[in-house]
Enzyme design. Structure first.
Site: not given
Ligand code: XMP
Length: 507
Positions: A52, A79-80, A165, A167, A223, A363
């Site tokens: 964040g 991180c944060y 990170h 991710e 979608d 998605k």
């Protein structure tokens, strides 16, 4: 399931998506909603504290209660989240000039979280604060090339933190680390296509039992097509799909979409509202103004379709990020979500029940589900196309001439990419046009022609995007075809700015 606690920024979605890729269901909640009651209700296997933009000692910095640490379930701070854990558990956080981008770390302890990592690995950093001293009773497990603490683990509790990170794709072994965390959490790998379908089935059975007549606006995009396909399965005769042509579609799109939909058993009512839309756009130059007009007209067309037919339910292809971004949550009872569904006005929402079968999914998960459901490749692989259509690929007024140019040029871009086998490698690929002119020579005459800009991007979720490094010969072929097949175009440019600072669509 694993709960991702969001402290702001874009990273929380990426964390949840990576965990889901590892076949464990992950949900996001804002840190403000993290309460003992919620944990009791949903009983997550583990918690991830996201990154964040804040600094832990700022008075307004997002905080969580000490009780979280004593839950006994595995916690991973990123991180944060890592800095917050350190600050909460007796460590110290300080300000520095920080580390940004690819960074080498030395892994000191290659067990637990770092199983499968080498001694030295490349990770993605983005921080200015750093953990100057680790929490009490913890061990430093990795150090960055600049000497910062890059990771720690608690000696007796299942609490871990990483400054980088995992991710982000640029962290080479990021998925290995998240996979290790899932193993520590002991989560079942049951986030499979079957489970997604059964979750959606459960939702649809419950919701559709309250519908007598259902309207679904289908565009042919993945979608709305998958959402309509799923509802059609359970609602059968009660569903009326409608396909609106607003006159801002790509070349041959209405025919193509209707044919594709037919193949999957969807036969929509075709509403050609082109004239109405194009008339309303006459003289309108501003992007936002165009969007507003198109959005408003869409609602008008829908309302007309709703009138007198007593539709009481409306299908929307809302995705999980839309639910989170509009402040909704799926949360404990899985169905609490209440949010601004794709810009539907309040009066319409109060009239109809909104059915959103894809609201649990990202998605890429919808695409995988579509493959699993046996939907044709042409639907699954279609690039996203904005609701306002070509109007946002035209700068300034939407004129017949600019519409023709952008339509033809986009068709050429798509055709060339398909021929070269590149269409499926990129997120979106299109042409745009504005009022800029470039003098050209065609035959013996000087021509005051249009400039067409080609935009081809790679992206994972449209939040960020990189311009696609198209081979020069392919670029040249696109340029040659556009200028020779569209006489009004005298210059083709290629958009080479990432998002941010740019956006994907020009308008
Ligand atoms: P931008 O241009 O904001 O686009 O980087 C991000 C993604 O969203 C799509 N997009 C839209 N989709 N209505 C939509 O349904 C819109 O008004 C709209 N504007 C942009 C865009 O194509 C890209 O995938």
């Amino acid at each position: 399931m694993i709960l991702v606690v969001n402290f702001g920024g874009q990273y929380a979605h990426l964390i949840a998506r990576r965990i889901r890729d590892l076949r464990v269901y992950a949900e996001i909640i804002p840190y403000t909603k993290l309460t003992p009651e919620l944990i009791e209700d949903i009983g997550p296997d583990a918690i991830v504290l996201s990154g964040g933009p804040s600094s832990v000692y700022e008075p307004q910095a997002p905080k969580i209660g000490e009780w979280v640490i004593n839950l006994g379930i595995p916690i991973l701070g990123i991180c944060y989240g890592f800095q917050l854990l350190a600050a909460m558990m007796g460590g110290e956080v300080k300000r520095s000039k920080g580390e940004y981008g690819p960074t080498r770390v030395n892994v000191l302890d290659r067990s637990n979280l770092f199983k499968g990592w080498g001694e030295e690995e490349l990770v993605w950093m983005s921080h200015s604060d750093y953990v100057a001293s680790p929490p009490r009773d913890s061990t430093v497990t990795a150090i960055s090339e600049s000497g910062y603490i890059a990771a720690f683990k608690h000696r007796s509790l299942p609490i871990y933190g990483v400054q980088f990170h995992p991710e982000v794709r640029h962290t080479n072994k990021g998925s290995v680390l998240l996979d290790n965390f899932i193993k520590i959490a002991g989560s079942n790998r049951d986030w499979t296509e079957e489970r997604k379908i059964s979750l959606i089935e459960e939702y649809l059975k419950r919701e559709l039992s309250r519908c007598s007549s259902i309207l679904s606006a289908v565009s042919g995009g993945v979608d709305s097509t998958v959402a309509t396909f799923l509802v059609n399965r359970f609602a059968g005769g009660r569903l009326t799909p409608i396909f609106v042509n607003h006159g801002l579609l790509r070349r041959d799109e209405p025919e193509n979409v209707l044919n594709l939909l037919k193949k999957v058993g969807i036969n929509p009512v075709y509403v050609d509202a082109s004239e109405e839309f194009l008339r309303a756009l006459k003289g309108i130059k501003g992007c936002e103004e165009k969007r507003k007009i198109i959005g408003g007209l869409f609602i008008k067309v829908f309302s007309r379709a709703l009138e007198g037919k007593n539709f009481d339910c409306l299908v929307q292809g809302t995705l999980y990020p839309d639910v989170i971004e509009s402040g909704g949550e799926i949360g404990a009872d899985r169905i609490k979500s209440h949010h601004n569904v794709a810009g539907l006005p309040e009066w319409l929402r109060s009239k109809v029940r909104v059915i959103e079968p894809l609201k649990y999914l990202y998605k890429d998960e919808v695409r995988k589900l579509a493959i699993h459901l046996g939907l044709p490749k042409d639907i699954v692989e279609r690039h996203p196309f904005p609701g306002p259509g070509l109007a946002v690929r035209i700068m300034g007024e939407v004129t017949d001439e600019k519409l023709r140019i952008v339509r033809e040029a986009s068709a050429i871009v798509e055709e060339v990419l398909r021929e070269k086998g590149l269409y499926n490698r990129v997120w979106q690929a299109f042409a745009s046009v504005g009022d800029d002119r470039w003098v050209g020579v065609k035959g013996d005459a000087r021509v005051d022609g249009y400039v067409v800009t080609v935009r081809i991007v790679e992206s994972e979720d449209a939040m960020t995007a990189d311009w696609y490094k198209l081979p020069p010969d392919v670029l040249e072929e696109i340029s040659k075809r556009i200028t020779s097949e569209i006489p009004q175009v005298t210059m083709v440019t290629y958009a080479v700015t990432t998002k941010p600072p740019s956006t994907i669509e020009p308008c």
